[in-house]
Scaffold this motif. Structure first.
Motif, PDB file in Angstrom:
ATOM      1  N   ARG A  21      20.778   4.249  -0.261  1.00 29.15           N
ATOM      2  CA  ARG A  21      21.938   3.603  -0.899  1.00 29.15           C
ATOM      3  C   ARG A  21      21.804   3.634  -2.423  1.00 29.15           C
ATOM      4  NH1 ARG A  21      22.908   4.078   3.815  1.00 29.15           N
ATOM      5  NH2 ARG A  21      24.044   2.582   5.126  1.00 29.15           N
ATOM      6  N   GLY A  22      21.283   4.753  -2.898  1.00 34.76           N
ATOM      7  CA  GLY A  22      21.108   4.898  -4.339  1.00 34.76           C
ATOM      8  C   GLY A  22      22.348   5.451  -5.003  1.00 34.76           C
ATOM      9  N   LYS A  23      22.273   5.602  -6.319  1.00 31.86           N
ATOM     10  CA  LYS A  23      23.377   6.133  -7.110  1.00 31.86           C
ATOM     11  C   LYS A  23      22.917   7.403  -7.815  1.00 31.86           C
ATOM     12  CE  LYS A  23      26.222   2.584  -6.482  1.00 31.86           C
ATOM     13  NZ  LYS A  23      27.521   2.718  -5.765  1.00 31.86           N
ATOM     14  N   VAL A  24      23.782   8.388  -7.867  1.00 33.49           N
ATOM     15  CA  VAL A  24      23.499   9.641  -8.554  1.00 33.49           C
ATOM     16  C   VAL A  24      24.701   9.984  -9.430  1.00 33.49           C
ATOM     17  CG1 VAL A  24      23.078  12.108  -8.325  1.00 33.49           C
ATOM     18  CG2 VAL A  24      22.011  10.508  -6.715  1.00 33.49           C
ATOM     19  N   ARG A  25      24.435  10.233 -10.695  1.00 28.42           N
ATOM     20  CA  ARG A  25      25.502  10.691 -11.583  1.00 28.42           C
ATOM     21  C   ARG A  25      25.318  12.187 -11.808  1.00 28.42           C
ATOM     22  NH1 ARG A  25      29.043   8.234 -14.956  1.00 28.42           N
ATOM     23  NH2 ARG A  25      28.038   6.217 -14.618  1.00 28.42           N
ATOM     24  N   ILE A  26      26.259  12.958 -11.273  1.00 31.19           N
ATOM     25  CA  ILE A  26      26.175  14.411 -11.428  1.00 31.19           C
ATOM     26  C   ILE A  26      26.406  14.767 -12.890  1.00 31.19           C
ATOM     27  CG2 ILE A  26      27.280  16.598 -10.829  1.00 31.19           C
ATOM     28  CD1 ILE A  26      27.730  15.480  -8.032  1.00 31.19           C
ATOM     29  N   GLY A  27      25.518  15.589 -13.404  1.00 31.67           N
ATOM     30  CA  GLY A  27      25.584  15.975 -14.805  1.00 31.67           C
ATOM     31  C   GLY A  27      24.457  15.385 -15.608  1.00 31.67           C
ATOM     32  N   SER A  28      24.070  14.135 -15.272  1.00 36.32           N
ATOM     33  CA  SER A  28      22.945  13.516 -15.970  1.00 36.32           C
ATOM     34  C   SER A  28      21.769  13.286 -15.024  1.00 36.32           C
ATOM     35  CB  SER A  28      23.381  12.190 -16.613  1.00 36.32           C
ATOM     36  OG  SER A  28      23.958  11.323 -15.658  1.00 36.32           O
ATOM     37  N   ASP A  29      22.016  12.732 -13.826  1.00 32.58           N
ATOM     38  CA  ASP A  29      20.947  12.554 -12.840  1.00 32.58           C
ATOM     39  C   ASP A  29      20.700  13.824 -12.030  1.00 32.58           C
ATOM     40  OD1 ASP A  29      20.768   9.869 -13.595  1.00 32.58           O
ATOM     41  OD2 ASP A  29      22.273   9.269 -12.115  1.00 32.58           O
ATOM     42  N   LEU A  30      21.724  14.611 -11.867  1.00 32.98           N
ATOM     43  CA  LEU A  30      21.626  15.809 -11.031  1.00 32.98           C
ATOM     44  C   LEU A  30      22.503  16.892 -11.649  1.00 32.98           C
ATOM     45  CD1 LEU A  30      20.847  17.294  -8.396  1.00 32.98           C
ATOM     46  CD2 LEU A  30      22.834  16.225  -7.314  1.00 32.98           C
ATOM     47  N   ASP A  31      21.891  18.021 -12.005  1.00 34.72           N
ATOM     48  CA  ASP A  31      22.687  19.117 -12.556  1.00 34.72           C
ATOM     49  C   ASP A  31      22.158  20.450 -12.049  1.00 34.72           C
ATOM     50  OD1 ASP A  31      20.968  20.609 -14.620  1.00 34.72           O
ATOM     51  OD2 ASP A  31      20.717  18.539 -15.283  1.00 34.72           O
ATOM     52  N   ALA A  32      22.969  21.469 -12.240  1.00 36.47           N
ATOM     53  CA  ALA A  32      22.656  22.802 -11.709  1.00 36.47           C
ATOM     54  C   ALA A  32      22.011  23.690 -12.756  1.00 36.47           C
ATOM     55  CB  ALA A  32      23.943  23.456 -11.190  1.00 36.47           C
ATOM     56  N   GLY A  33      21.248  23.095 -13.638  1.00 34.92           N
ATOM     57  CA  GLY A  33      20.647  23.859 -14.735  1.00 34.92           C
ATOM     58  C   GLY A  33      19.763  25.001 -14.288  1.00 34.92           C
ATOM     59  N   GLY A  34      19.165  24.914 -13.107  1.00 35.04           N
ATOM     60  CA  GLY A  34      18.308  25.987 -12.612  1.00 35.04           C
ATOM     61  C   GLY A  34      19.039  26.999 -11.746  1.00 35.04           C
ATOM     62  N   MET A  35      20.342  26.863 -11.627  1.00 38.14           N
ATOM     63  CA  MET A  35      21.135  27.754 -10.767  1.00 38.14           C
ATOM     64  C   MET A  35      22.062  28.572 -11.668  1.00 38.14           C
ATOM     65  SD  MET A  35      22.011  24.924  -7.806  1.00 38.14           S
ATOM     66  CE  MET A  35      22.857  26.081  -6.729  1.00 38.14           C
ATOM     67  N   ARG A  36      21.580  29.743 -12.111  1.00 38.26           N
ATOM     68  CA  ARG A  36      22.309  30.487 -13.143  1.00 38.26           C
ATOM     69  C   ARG A  36      22.557  31.951 -12.757  1.00 38.26           C
ATOM     70  NH1 ARG A  36      18.240  27.602 -15.859  1.00 38.26           N
ATOM     71  NH2 ARG A  36      16.959  29.486 -15.996  1.00 38.26           N
ATOM     72  N   ALA A  37      22.527  32.259 -11.488  1.00 37.06           N
ATOM     73  CA  ALA A  37      22.621  33.661 -11.066  1.00 37.06           C
ATOM     74  C   ALA A  37      24.063  34.104 -10.823  1.00 37.06           C
ATOM     75  CB  ALA A  37      21.806  33.885  -9.798  1.00 37.06           C
ATOM     76  N   VAL A  38      24.318  35.390 -11.090  1.00 33.95           N
ATOM     77  CA  VAL A  38      25.526  36.050 -10.590  1.00 33.95           C
ATOM     78  C   VAL A  38      25.166  36.586  -9.209  1.00 33.95           C
ATOM     79  CG1 VAL A  38      27.187  37.913 -10.919  1.00 33.95           C
ATOM     80  CG2 VAL A  38      26.300  36.665 -12.904  1.00 33.95           C
ATOM     81  N   LEU A  39      25.727  36.012  -8.177  1.00 37.45           N
ATOM     82  CA  LEU A  39      25.338  36.353  -6.814  1.00 37.45           C
ATOM     83  C   LEU A  39      26.034  37.622  -6.327  1.00 37.45           C
ATOM     84  CD1 LEU A  39      25.464  32.743  -5.359  1.00 37.45           C
ATOM     85  CD2 LEU A  39      23.443  34.015  -6.120  1.00 37.45           C
ATOM     86  N   GLU A  40      27.298  37.775  -6.681  1.00 37.56           N
ATOM     87  CA  GLU A  40      28.061  38.956  -6.289  1.00 37.56           C
ATOM     88  C   GLU A  40      29.076  39.263  -7.380  1.00 37.56           C
ATOM     89  OE1 GLU A  40      29.954  38.724  -2.468  1.00 37.56           O
ATOM     90  OE2 GLU A  40      28.276  37.668  -1.558  1.00 37.56           O
ATOM     91  N   HIS A  41      29.330  40.551  -7.581  1.00 36.72           N
ATOM     92  CA  HIS A  41      30.408  40.981  -8.469  1.00 36.72           C
ATOM     93  C   HIS A  41      31.107  42.139  -7.801  1.00 36.72           C
ATOM     94  CE1 HIS A  41      31.815  42.857 -12.540  1.00 36.72           C
ATOM     95  NE2 HIS A  41      32.803  42.338 -11.855  1.00 36.72           N
ATOM     96  N   GLU A  42      32.266  41.854  -7.219  1.00 34.10           N
ATOM     97  CA  GLU A  42      33.063  42.890  -6.571  1.00 34.10           C
ATOM     98  C   GLU A  42      34.075  43.399  -7.586  1.00 34.10           C
ATOM     99  OE1 GLU A  42      32.426  44.114  -3.742  1.00 34.10           O
ATOM    100  OE2 GLU A  42      30.946  42.658  -3.038  1.00 34.10           O
TER     101      GLU A  42
END
Length: 298
Positions: A21-42
């Motif tokens: 029952r915790g709180k998470v603020r996306i952007g400050s508590d949880l962000d995608a800083g380690g997810m920086r890939a181009v997975l597909e380019h069609e």
């Protein structure tokens, strides 16, 4: 909490928060800083799929060798996830729309840690609920955005900008929008200037520049005015909306503003107190309750 580098890590964080029952603020508590890939380019389909932590500059560099771009140009160099979550756009919104107009599909992590996919990877797709559009502007209150499939456009061969100095910007804009010209951007730097951007083949751009001068006057200038426009947007303290047909009346009430007339939005140098209608607030709350009944996402 550190930046996560995978959907599984984001899911684990939100599963733990939900269980406690915790709180998470996306952007400050949880962000995608380690997810920086181009997975597909069609390239043939003018689409790509990327992780939400990639920045616009990195995506532009990856797309440029094949002569394509994401037609999204907000101030600064935000991540794709931030562009969706905060509904960020820039001058190119005039022709290409906001993030919701460019997103084809998303992979989200819900507040309880469930990973869901919605939409698709091609332009013509009707599968599933349109969660991609729903999370645009959600400011992290509905889900963690992990991956995004995007619609691309060919990079223009040529570009030119015309600036019209005027005391009647509404009339200039009405003439432009009522003509057969096809600008990529029309911004009003109020008071006094209307900036118009044309992109495409060299001959077509040159012809539109001359047609613009004949129609409303103005002079061709370098592209620095678009940097000035985005800077004015970035430092704005308030926003306001208006019906496009009420542009003249709106400008008469403002001493200064950056205005995107086709979108009906203005960025203001002072804070605004525009109340969200009660039915809209009620709908937003009902949607949030469905996605996050335990109020994990603060």
């Amino acid at each position: 909490m550190p930046s996560v580098s995978s959907l599984a890590e984001a899911a684990a964080v939100l599963q733990a928060a939900s269980a406690e029952r915790g709180k998470v603020r996306i952007g400050s508590d949880l962000d995608a800083g380690g997810m920086r890939a181009v997975l597909e380019h069609e390239a043939g389909d003018l689409t790509c799929t990327v992780e939400a932590g990639i920045r616009l500059s990195a995506l532009a560099a990856a797309l440029a060798p094949l002569g394509q771009r994401l037609s999204l140009d907000p101030p600064g160099d935000p991540t794709i996830g931030a562009c969706l979550a905060d509904n960020l756009s820039g001058p190119l919104r005039h022709r290409f729309g906001a993030p919701r107009d460019l997103v084809l599909g998303v992979t989200l992590v819900l507040a309880d840690g469930t990973i869901v996919n919605a939409g698709g990877k091609v332009v013509k797709n009707v599968a599933g609920y349109d969660l991609g559009k729903l999370v645009c502007g959600s400011r992290g209150r509905l889900a963690f955005i992990g991956r995004v499939s995007l619609r691309l456009h060919p990079a223009p061969i040529a570009a030119a900008t015309v600036v019209v100095e005027t005391t009647d910007a509404a009339s200039i804009v009405a003439a432009l929008l009522g003509s057969q010209l096809v600008p990529s951007a029309v911004d009003i730097l109020h008071p006094g200037r209307v900036a118009v951007l044309f992109e495409g083949g060299a001959a077509a751009v040159a012809a539109q520049v001359e047609s613009t001068k004949a129609l409303v006057g103005g002079a061709e200038v370098d592209a620095s005015i678009w940097d000035a426009s985005r800077e004015q947007q970035a430092v704005s303290l308030g926003r306001s909306w208006f019906a496009p047909g009420e542009l003249g009346a709106f400008l008469a009430t403002r001493a200064a503003a950056l205005v995107r007339p086709a979108a009906g939005i203005a960025y203001l140098p002072t804070p605004t107190d525009v109340a969200t209608p009660t039915p809209v607030l009620s709908l937003e709350e009902r949607v949030r309750e469905r996605f996050d009944p335990l109020e994990v996402l603060s």
